[in-house]
Every structure is written in structure tokens, then in C-alpha cells.
Write an enzyme that holds these catalytic residues in place. Structure first.
Site, short mmCIF file in Angstrom:
data_model
loop_
_atom_site.label_atom_id
_atom_site.label_comp_id
_atom_site.label_asym_id
_atom_site.label_seq_id
_atom_site.Cartn_x
_atom_site.Cartn_y
_atom_site.Cartn_z
N GLY A 47 32.53 47.95 54.65
CA GLY A 47 33.61 47.29 53.92
C GLY A 47 34.63 46.75 54.90
N TYR A 223 43.79 57.08 47.24
CA TYR A 223 45.14 56.73 46.82
C TYR A 223 45.59 57.72 45.76
CZ TYR A 223 49.18 54.12 45.23
OH TYR A 223 50.46 53.77 44.90
N TYR A 233 45.67 55.12 37.20
CA TYR A 233 45.04 55.29 38.50
C TYR A 233 44.53 56.72 38.71
CZ TYR A 233 43.45 54.25 43.08
OH TYR A 233 42.61 54.09 44.14
N LYS A 242 37.98 59.03 42.97
CA LYS A 242 38.67 59.52 44.18
C LYS A 242 38.57 61.05 44.28
CE LYS A 242 39.88 55.54 45.83
NZ LYS A 242 39.05 54.97 46.90
N VAL A 272 48.83 45.01 49.09
CA VAL A 272 48.21 43.92 48.32
C VAL A 272 46.84 43.64 48.92
CG1 VAL A 272 48.44 41.53 47.53
CG2 VAL A 272 50.50 42.92 47.91
P1 NAD Z 1 39.27 45.16 49.68
O1 NAD Z 1 38.95 44.58 48.34
O2 NAD Z 1 40.35 44.50 50.46
O3 NAD Z 1 37.94 45.19 50.59
C1 NAD Z 1 36.74 45.69 50.10
C2 NAD Z 1 35.64 45.56 51.13
O4 NAD Z 1 34.43 46.07 50.56
C3 NAD Z 1 35.34 44.12 51.58
O5 NAD Z 1 35.07 44.12 52.96
C4 NAD Z 1 34.05 43.77 50.81
O6 NAD Z 1 33.22 42.81 51.45
C5 NAD Z 1 33.38 45.12 50.80
N1 NAD Z 1 32.37 45.27 49.75
C6 NAD Z 1 32.54 45.29 48.40
N2 NAD Z 1 31.35 45.48 47.79
C7 NAD Z 1 30.41 45.58 48.77
C8 NAD Z 1 29.02 45.81 48.78
N3 NAD Z 1 28.32 45.97 47.66
N4 NAD Z 1 28.38 45.84 49.98
C9 NAD Z 1 29.06 45.66 51.15
N5 NAD Z 1 30.40 45.49 51.19
C10 NAD Z 1 31.06 45.44 50.01
O7 NAD Z 1 39.57 46.70 49.46
P2 NAD Z 1 40.77 47.67 49.88
O8 NAD Z 1 41.87 47.55 48.89
O9 NAD Z 1 41.06 47.55 51.31
O10 NAD Z 1 40.09 49.10 49.60
C11 NAD Z 1 39.36 49.81 50.56
C12 NAD Z 1 39.51 51.30 50.31
O11 NAD Z 1 40.90 51.66 50.47
C13 NAD Z 1 39.14 51.71 48.87
O12 NAD Z 1 38.56 52.98 48.91
C14 NAD Z 1 40.50 51.78 48.19
O13 NAD Z 1 40.51 52.63 47.06
C15 NAD Z 1 41.33 52.36 49.33
N6 NAD Z 1 42.79 52.21 49.16
C16 NAD Z 1 43.33 50.99 48.84
C17 NAD Z 1 44.70 50.90 48.64
C18 NAD Z 1 45.34 49.58 48.26
O14 NAD Z 1 46.52 49.57 47.89
N7 NAD Z 1 44.63 48.47 48.36
C19 NAD Z 1 45.53 52.02 48.80
C20 NAD Z 1 44.95 53.24 49.18
C21 NAD Z 1 43.57 53.32 49.34
#
Ligand code: NAD
Length: 393
Positions: A47, A223, A233, A242, A272
Site C-alpha cells: 500500500g 486509528y 469509526y 482494527k 486527509v
Molecule cells: P490511502 O487510501 O491513502 O492508501 C491506500 C493504499 O493502499 C494505496 O497505496 C493503494 O494503492 C493501496 N491499495 C488499496 N487496495 C489495494 C490492493 N487491493 N492491492 C494493492 N494495493 C492496494 O490510505 P491511508 O489513509 O494512508 O491508510 C493506510 C492505513 O493507515 C490504513 O490502515 C488506515 O486505516 C490507516 N490510518 C489512516 C488514517 C487516516 O486518517 N487516513 C489514520 C490512522 C490510520
């Protein structure tokens, strides 16, 4: 092609290659300036093309000098259509990494599939030998299971209907939303997609393939957030996933510790990203939070969080500070009592007419556009650009 943002609700269907590249360069500079010499040597980031995964990869490479294999699911550009932002980000990352003499390859495919795991094992073996860091940062709407069925992740409360304020980011209108509770299947499916099962399968594949260093660290992201978002959430379908991810970390940690490694979950702050903007209620919370954190000089984006994760937690030397549940807390500033009480006060007051004085709506909007390479300083958006960019940079 002259590329303009085309926003449809919480998605932008176009992306700008030059803006995406500038943003990757900016993040690389933040990581470089911090410099983290004791970090990983070779990292796999699942990811890795957007959000926290991209910033993790940038920190590993430009902060620590690590070789990296990135796994993502993105779409290339054509003469008629732009690539996805994650494609342009990855292309820019590969170019920058090579210019810095770092090994970097990308694997564009479905990370849930056994075939992609196997390809990753082979790429690691050929290019890096072994990995000593595995970041699991997938945020996916669906997962195709081994029998061909598709599990879809839902963003719903559990038990009862959730009613609260929500924000239409484009128009700035604050309204009331009512979200019906999930059924059992939706809960189970969300855990399948966003829980820890696939993370564990990745670690299994790397270990069985002999490409996981004995002292490897693996980290996944979670999160928690404030009470006002708990129903949608942390106590909702995604929260169940989670919980499962965090339980997986504890099991994996026991297993990896026996060979000198470790498995951890880091609870990150709300930022974001493509994924967070799809969650009802959360964009309103984030825009209030940003205003409060900026006023207090506490604001951080993905790259600042990841630089802190590597520099002050994972590779600071000694035992990593954990909470009572065994998690790293990078959301410490977000969850500070003074920050949260001010967000709550504003939450009670916020309405369409008052939002501009209470929330950082402009900051939210420009962060959102920047995810797709727009609203980036110094980019000439009137210029003709080639939407076809090779992944290998
Ligand atoms: P994002 O949407 O910015 O990125 C998701 C990534 O996953 C991308 O690189 C995408 O290409 C990849 N992806 C999705 N489906 C895929 C698949 N089937 N095969 C290969 N790659 C795939 O996501 P984000 O917000 O950075 O979230 C990443 C992690 O961080 C998650 O576990 C999320 O819960 C956690 N998180 C996010 C936040 C927030 O505020 N955004 C806060 C805390 C934790």
C-alpha cells in the site's frame, strides 16, 4: 493534455503527474532533512502509493537510505486519460530513489492475491536479498477471496442508527446524516478486508520464502479518534477490523520475537487521504481538528507522522513506548485533552454559516487536491503535460 481536477464527491478522477512528483519530492526533502541513520536497510511497503504507505516508503528510503519494494493497485495513464495519483507518485518515487542510488521497484497488482505475494517474495530475493522492515498500509474497499467471492468493506455503525453532523467538503454545507447499522455479513466482510488476516498472510509468505530477516520489524496502522466519531469509526465496522488487526499484531509479535523480530501497530493521527475522505462525519472532524492543531502549532501530515514514527519510536533505540493495549501512539498530539476539548466545543457550534470561522475548510480542500497533484505550489497547471508516465520513473 492540460489536466484539471475533476472532483466527484470524495474522489478526484484526474491526477497531475507534475504536481504528484513535486509532492513526493517535498516529502523526500522532509525525510532527508531529518536523517535517520539507524533505520531499516531494506523495506517492503504494502500500500505504498498514497497516504501513510507512501510517506513510510519515503521515510525508509530518503530518511534511512533503505532499498524499497512498493506494492500498490493503481492505473497507468493513456493518451486520453490520466493515471491515478498513486501511479504518478510511485513513478516519481522510483525516479528520485534511483537518482539517489537507492534500489527501488514497484509491484502494481492486487496485494490480497497469493500471486502478488509470491511475486513480491521473488523481487525481494532478487533485488534486496531480505527485508528487515515490512509496512502494511493497505486501505482497500474490497478483497477478492481465494474462492473468487468478493468481500466489501463497509463504513457503518453497529447496533443502532448513527446520527451526527457531516460536511459536504465541496460546498461547505454542514448537515445531519443518519447511517443505518451494518448487518452481520457487513461486519464480517469489513474484518476480512481491513483486519489482520492478509497482513499475517504477507508475513507468512515472506517467512516461508526465506526473505524475512530474522530481526525484521513489521508495522500496520490503526486509528482510534475521539468519542464523537466512535459510533462510525472505532465502534463501527471499521473499528472491528482494527480490533482484529491489533489482535493479529499481538500474535505476530509473539511469533516474530522468537526469531529476534517484532510486530507492531501504530495508531496514527487523522489526516486527509483518499480513504479518510470517504468516511462520513470524519472530514468535518478533520477540518475542525486541523484548525485547532494549527492554532496550537501541533499540526502534522503523513510525512511528519512517519518521520516521527521512525525517528522517535521504531528506531530511537531501546524499548518502544506502547500504550496499555501494546500499541504505538502517534496520535498523542491529536488526542491531547486541550486539543480534544476545543474540537468538541467547536463541534457543538459548527453549522454551514459558522464553519469558516471554526474549521480549516480551505486546508482540508487543498490537502485533498494535493493528494491528486493539484494545488501544489510552483506547478504550471495551464501547461500541456504528457499523462503517460512510465512506472519505473
Ligand atoms: P490511502 O487510501 O491513502 O492508501 C491506500 C493504499 O493502499 C494505496 O497505496 C493503494 O494503492 C493501496 N491499495 C488499496 N487496495 C489495494 C490492493 N487491493 N492491492 C494493492 N494495493 C492496494 O490510505 P491511508 O489513509 O494512508 O491508510 C493506510 C492505513 O493507515 C490504513 O490502515 C488506515 O486505516 C490507516 N490510518 C489512516 C488514517 C487516516 O486518517 N487516513 C489514520 C490512522 C490510520
Amino acid at each position: 493534455m492540460v489536466i484539471k481536477p475533476r472532483v466527484r464527491g470524495f474522489i478526484c478522477t484526474t491526477a497531475h503527474p507534475v504536481g504528484c512528483a513535486r509532492e513526493v519530492e517535498r516529502q523526500a526533502e522532509v525525510a532527508r532533512r531529518r536523517g535517520l541513520p539507524a533505520g531499516p536497510k531494506a523495506a517492503l511497503v504494502v500500500g505504498s502509493s498514497m497516504g501513510y504507505g507512501l510517506s513510510s516508503r519515503i521515510t525508509a528510503a530518503f530518511g534511512c537510505g533503505a532499498g524499497t519494494l512498493g506494492v500498490f493497485l493503481e492505473r497507468p495513464g493513456s493518451e486520453k486519460r490520466t493515471a491515478t495519483a498513486g501511479w504518478y507518485n510511485s513513478a516519481a518515487f522510483h525516479r528520485l530513489a534511483r537518482e539517489s542510488g537507492l534500489w527501488a521497484e514497484g509491484l502494481d497488482g492486487d496485494a490480497f492475491s497469493p500471486e502478488v505475494k509470491q511475486q513480491a517474495v521473488e523481487r525481494v530475493r532478487d533485488g534486496l536479498g531480505q527485508v528487515d522492515l515490512v509496512i502494511y498500509s493497505l486501505a482497500a474497499p474490497r478483497r477478492t477471496l481465494a474462492d473468487g467471492t468478493v468481500a466489501k468493506s463497509a463504513l457503518k455503525p453497529i447496533g443502532e442508527t448513527y446520527r451526527n453532523k457531516t460536511l459536504d467538503v465541496e460546498s461547505g454545507v454542514v448537515s445531519e446524516v443518519a447511517i443505518e447499522p451494518a448487518d452481520h455479513q457487513e461486519i464480517a466482510d469489513t474484518v476480512k478486508v481491513m483486519g489482520g488476516e492478509d497482513w499475517q498472510l504477507w508475513v507468512d509468505a515472506l517467512e516461508e520464502g526465506g526473505v524475512l530477516a530474522a530481526d525484521a520489524t513489521t508495522v500496520a496502522y490503526s486509528y482510534i479518534g475521539p468519542e464523537l466519531t466512535h459510533s462510525i469509526y472505532r465502534h463501527g465496522t471499521i473499528g472491528r477490523a482494527k480490533d482484529h488487526l491489533e489482535a493479529t499484531a499481538r500474535r505476530l509479535d509473539e511469533r516474530l520475537r522468537r526469531r529476534g523480530g517484532r510486530a507492531l501497530v501504530s495508531v496514527n493521527k487523522a489526516v486527509v487521504t483518499q480513504s479518510s475522505s470517504a468516511i462520513p462525519v470524519v472530514p468535518l472532524y478533520i477540518s475542525l481538528l486541523f484548525e485547532v492543531m494549527k492554532e496550537k502549532g501541533l499540526h502534522e501530515g503523513c510525512i511528519e507522522q512517519m518521520v516521527r514514527l521512525f525517528g522517535e519510536r521504531l528506531y530511537a533505540g531501546g524499548e518502544v513506548a506502547l500504550d496499555a493495549e501494546g500499541r504505538i501512539r502517534l496520535d498523542d498530539l491529536e488526542m491531547r485533552a486541550d486539543v480534544q476539548s476545543e474540537v468538541q466545543r467547536r463541534w457543538r457550534e459548527v453549522a454551514s454559516g459558522t464553519i469558516s470561522g471554526l474549521a480549516d475548510l480551505d486546508g482540508y480542500r487543498s490537502d485533498f487536491l494535493r493528494l491528486f497533484g493539484f494545488a501544489v505550489d510552483g506547478v504550471d497547471y495551464a501547461a500541456d503535460v504528457d499523462p503517460v508516465v512510465p512506472l519505473e520513473g
